[in-house]
Design a protein around this motif. Structure first.
Motif, PDB file in Angstrom:
ATOM      1  N   GLY A  70       5.507   4.340  10.062  1.00 45.49           N
ATOM      2  CA  GLY A  70       4.143   4.270  10.567  1.00 45.49           C
ATOM      3  C   GLY A  70       3.170   4.474   9.433  1.00 45.49           C
ATOM      4  O   GLY A  70       3.267   3.818   8.389  1.00 45.49           O
ATOM      5  N   SER A  71       2.272   5.426   9.578  1.00 44.73           N
ATOM      6  CA  SER A  71       1.228   5.665   8.594  1.00 44.73           C
ATOM      7  C   SER A  71       1.787   6.158   7.264  1.00 44.73           C
ATOM      8  O   SER A  71       2.457   7.201   7.210  1.00 44.73           O
ATOM      9  CB  SER A  71       0.241   6.712   9.126  1.00 44.73           C
ATOM     10  N   PRO A  72       1.519   5.454   6.143  1.00 50.90           N
ATOM     11  CA  PRO A  72       1.980   5.932   4.842  1.00 50.90           C
ATOM     12  C   PRO A  72       1.276   7.212   4.424  1.00 50.90           C
ATOM     13  O   PRO A  72       1.864   8.045   3.710  1.00 50.90           O
ATOM     14  CB  PRO A  72       1.653   4.766   3.895  1.00 50.90           C
ATOM     15  N   VAL A  73       0.030   7.387   4.861  1.00 57.01           N
ATOM     16  CA  VAL A  73      -0.707   8.601   4.502  1.00 57.01           C
ATOM     17  C   VAL A  73      -0.101   9.821   5.182  1.00 57.01           C
ATOM     18  O   VAL A  73       0.197  10.834   4.538  1.00 57.01           O
ATOM     19  CB  VAL A  73      -2.205   8.462   4.881  1.00 57.01           C
ATOM     20  N   GLN A  74       0.096   9.743   6.506  1.00 56.06           N
ATOM     21  CA  GLN A  74       0.692  10.867   7.227  1.00 56.06           C
ATOM     22  C   GLN A  74       2.104  11.166   6.715  1.00 56.06           C
ATOM     23  O   GLN A  74       2.499  12.327   6.585  1.00 56.06           O
ATOM     24  CB  GLN A  74       0.724  10.569   8.730  1.00 56.06           C
ATOM     25  N   SER A  75       2.857  10.127   6.400  1.00 53.65           N
ATOM     26  CA  SER A  75       4.223  10.301   5.894  1.00 53.65           C
ATOM     27  C   SER A  75       4.216  11.070   4.575  1.00 53.65           C
ATOM     28  O   SER A  75       4.990  12.008   4.377  1.00 53.65           O
ATOM     29  CB  SER A  75       4.894   8.937   5.686  1.00 53.65           C
TER      30      SER A  75
END
Length: 287
Positions: A70-75
């Motif tokens: 999903g989100s690369p930032v949250q990951s």
């Protein structure tokens, strides 16, 4: 009878037992959440990580991952928080991949000192993808006029109700390359010499857990209970960190259409679209 009562004793009276906190990271990775889905975000995971690493007696923290990404930032935020806490509390991190630890899910897995997978787990997918729909002809067919006003010639880039412009696509691809490089660098820093030189490694392909071991994406095959006992002794006891319940007995981020009154009105449409997006993430891996 005595052994069955042991679990009710304070930890200081159970000195042979080695508690290993377990944090479960299950779901698509994206900021926020919705009434019909259970998603993963930094906000949702951080309290569980803090509690797990706060256990002074635990030699390690186990992370269970079942996520299509999903989100690369949250990951990346979750990955960094795990590594920061591991260094601060001097804990080993053992990651266990379940059905899938791919894309952003694999990025989080790279926070582990050791990555363990099932032979049938899906791992990898080191790439970046963007998707959407085009509705250029739809509005005319249903008799709706599109009115869009912007300050800035590129403010409506990739508007789904306008024809796709080559320069917009080129900009998006450039952005994807930047994010892809961040992902690749993170994996290389984490896995180091364990990675193979397979030319397909960073192309976005994904593999079984068994093949992941051969490629260096995974350290070994196994399951949580067996591996923890092997590493920390036969008395090792995994304890899953649970989210604290709210005043009404529900856990934040959990599913349930009645948890959000908006789901009963117009918000239900947005919620259903979100569910479709999440299903698309899982569907990419045949799940």
């Amino acid at each position: 009878m005595a052994s069955s009562l042991t679990r009710f004793l304070p930890a200081r009276f159970r000195k042979n037992e080695v508690v290993i906190p377990v944090v479960r990271i299950h779901g698509a990775i994206m900021a926020g959440g919705g009434p019909l889905r259970q998603t993963v975000s930094m906000a949702a995971v951080a309290p569980l990580l803090e509690r797990a690493f706060a256990n002074k007696a635990a030699p390690a923290v186990a992370i269970q991952i079942n996520s299509p990404g999903g989100s690369p930032v949250q990951s990346r935020l979750i990955h960094k928080r795990i590594r920061d806490l591991a260094a601060e509390k001097n804990k080993e991190v053992v990651v266990f991949c379940e059905d899938v630890a791919a894309s952003g899910g694999y990025m989080i897995a790279c926070a582990g000192d050791v990555i363990v997978a099932d032979p049938s787990s899906i791992v990898g997918s080191i790439g970046v993808v963007s998707g959407g729909f085009g509705f250029v002809d739809l509005l005319g067919k249903i008799g709706v006029e599109r009115r869009l006003h912007t300050a800035g010639q590129n403010k409506a880039t990739l508007d789904p109700f306008k024809p796709e412009r080559p320069e917009d696509v080129e900009h998006l691809k450039s952005l994807q390359l930047d994010i892809h490089k961040v992902f690749i660098d993170l994996v290389k820093e984490s896995r180091g010499a364990r990675l193979s030189d397979d030319p397909q490694l960073f192309t976005g392909l994904f593999w079984s857990g068994g093949r992941g071991v051969e490629l260096g994406l995974v350290d070994r095959l196994g399951d949580l209970r067996s591996v923890l006992r092997e590493r920390y002794g036969p008395k090792a006891k995994p304890v899953v960190m649970q989210a604290k319940r709210s005043l009404f007995g529900t856990r934040p981020g959990g599913p349930g259409i009645l948890a959000d009154p908006a789901a009963l009105g117009g918000g239900a449409v947005e919620a259903l679209v979100s569910v479709a997006e999440e299903r698309a993430l899982w569907g990419r891996y045949g799940l």
